[in-house]
Design a protein around this motif. Structure first.
Motif, PDB file in Angstrom:
ATOM      1  N   LYS A   1      -1.301 -16.077   0.737  1.00  0.00           N
ATOM      2  CA  LYS A   1      -2.135 -16.035  -0.223  1.00  0.00           C
ATOM      3  C   LYS A   1      -2.910 -15.563   0.458  1.00  0.00           C
ATOM      4  CE  LYS A   1       0.006 -18.839  -3.206  1.00  0.00           C
ATOM      5  NZ  LYS A   1       0.253 -18.602  -4.609  1.00  0.00           N
ATOM      6  N   ALA A   2      -4.296 -15.336  -0.701  1.00  0.00           N
ATOM      7  CA  ALA A   2      -4.957 -14.906   0.249  1.00  0.00           C
ATOM      8  C   ALA A   2      -6.537 -15.017  -0.749  1.00  0.00           C
ATOM      9  CB  ALA A   2      -5.254 -13.317   0.521  1.00  0.00           C
TER      10      ALA A   2
ATOM     11  N   ALA B   1      -6.256  -9.955   1.780  1.00  0.00           N
ATOM     12  CA  ALA B   1      -5.081  -8.859   1.856  1.00  0.00           C
ATOM     13  C   ALA B   1      -4.968  -7.339   1.457  1.00  0.00           C
ATOM     14  CB  ALA B   1      -3.898  -9.758   0.986  1.00  0.00           C
ATOM     15  N   GLY B   2      -3.952  -6.431   2.107  1.00  0.00           N
ATOM     16  CA  GLY B   2      -4.202  -4.843   1.814  1.00  0.00           C
ATOM     17  C   GLY B   2      -2.870  -4.397   0.806  1.00  0.00           C
ATOM     18  N   LEU B   3      -3.293  -3.620  -0.385  1.00  0.00           N
ATOM     19  CA  LEU B   3      -2.765  -3.103  -0.329  1.00  0.00           C
ATOM     20  C   LEU B   3      -2.609  -0.693  -0.588  1.00  0.00           C
ATOM     21  CD1 LEU B   3       0.707  -2.512  -1.649  1.00  0.00           C
ATOM     22  CD2 LEU B   3      -0.966  -3.296  -4.274  1.00  0.00           C
ATOM     23  N   SER B   4      -2.493  -0.777   0.273  1.00  0.00           N
ATOM     24  CA  SER B   4      -2.327   1.071   0.934  1.00  0.00           C
ATOM     25  C   SER B   4      -1.680   1.758  -0.361  1.00  0.00           C
ATOM     26  CB  SER B   4      -2.276   1.006   2.419  1.00  0.00           C
ATOM     27  OG  SER B   4      -2.678   1.097   3.186  1.00  0.00           O
ATOM     28  N   GLY B   5      -2.570   3.340  -0.527  1.00  0.00           N
ATOM     29  CA  GLY B   5      -1.153   3.498  -0.903  1.00  0.00           C
ATOM     30  C   GLY B   5      -1.186   3.635  -2.621  1.00  0.00           C
ATOM     31  N   VAL B   6      -0.588   5.014  -3.913  1.00  0.00           N
ATOM     32  CA  VAL B   6      -0.474   4.914  -5.007  1.00  0.00           C
ATOM     33  C   VAL B   6       0.755   5.147  -5.115  1.00  0.00           C
ATOM     34  CG1 VAL B   6      -3.049   6.354  -4.881  1.00  0.00           C
ATOM     35  CG2 VAL B   6      -0.522   7.263  -4.149  1.00  0.00           C
TER      36      VAL B   6
ATOM     37  N   LYS C   1      -0.565  -6.847   4.587  1.00  0.00           N
ATOM     38  CA  LYS C   1       0.015  -8.709   5.433  1.00  0.00           C
ATOM     39  C   LYS C   1      -1.890  -9.245   5.036  1.00  0.00           C
ATOM     40  CE  LYS C   1      -2.062  -5.354   8.760  1.00  0.00           C
ATOM     41  NZ  LYS C   1      -1.370  -4.712  10.466  1.00  0.00           N
ATOM     42  N   VAL C   2      -1.968 -10.524   5.328  1.00  0.00           N
ATOM     43  CA  VAL C   2      -3.332 -11.466   4.867  1.00  0.00           C
ATOM     44  C   VAL C   2      -3.941 -11.233   6.479  1.00  0.00           C
ATOM     45  CG1 VAL C   2      -4.351 -13.579   4.440  1.00  0.00           C
ATOM     46  CG2 VAL C   2      -2.556 -11.850   2.942  1.00  0.00           C
TER      47      VAL C   2
END
Length: 226
Positions: free
Chosen positions: A156-157, A98-103, A88-89
């Protein structure tokens, strides 16, 4: 307050929260964003009680945070569970983050290879009834899923925080940069690879790799070493 210090970014603590706590006290940012891999033996709020109220605490998850049910619960069921930035933003200190967790996991999707599963529902639909009726294994929860990743591109971020690195790093992934470009991002901050570095990728996007235990400001300047 120095405007470039209004948000700080903390590299993988791996159980050592002293550097980011010290930076929060010294610079008094509006917010500090944690980039994953906490190795929590206790809930996250117990590790950060010294700065709870000093600054806003936001986070994404890394691969270590899915290693055991205890580590997972101490993060995702912590008092800071609502500060999860994944997929999410969120407006933080006047900037869209904006976030992106994990691999990326080979068993799910490992770019530039095509995804083995388009998303969680595609994966579950092709599993046995017992797997479908049970909670998804932590290993699969740690994965970056193709459909969720693609959906993020529609937002958008100004800043993207991720655990994985973009193509600026030899162990990074070009698709992270492509995501940032689609979102109009100007700066990527990532952890995971335990290395401080600065780079610029396509579309003039700045990249700041933040080492484990290190803290940087909005310009990518190193404020604290582990």
């Amino acid at each position: 307050m120095n405007q470039q210090n209004r948000i700080l970014f903390a590299g993988d603590p791996h159980g050592n929260f002293k550097p980011l706590i010290a930076a929060a006290h010294k610079y008094r940012p509006e917010a500090i964003i944690l980039l994953g891999d906490y190795d929590l033996d206790v809930p996250l709020e117990s590790c950060l009680k010294e700065i709870d109220g000093v600054t806003e605490i936001w986070w994404i998850a890394g691969n270590h945070d899915f290693e055991s049910p205890a580590k997972y619960n101490n993060l995702f069921n912590s008092a800071f569970s609502h500060r999860d930035l994944h997929l999410k933003v969120t407006e933080i200190a006047g900037l869209r983050v904006a976030g992106l967790s994990g691999v990326f996991l080979g068993r799910v999707w490992y770019p530039p290879q095509q995804p083995k599963w388009l998303g969680k529902q595609h994966y579950l639909h092709n599993q046995s009834a017992s797997v479908q009726s049970s909670e998804m294994a932590l290993k699969y929860k740690s994965a970056i899923w193709h459909d969720e990743f693609e959906a993020l591109k529609a937002l958008k971020a100004d800043i993207l925080v991720s655990h994985e690195a973009p193509g600026s790093h030899r162990h990074g992934f070009k698709v992270i940069g492509e995501l940032a470009a689609a979102m109009g991002v100007k700066h990527i901050f990532h952890g995971h690879l335990h290395e401080n570095y600065a780079s610029i990728i396509r579309n003039n996007i700045k990249v700041s790799g933040v080492a484990n235990g290190a803290v940087t400001d909005l310009f990518g300047n190193m404020l604290s070493e582990k």
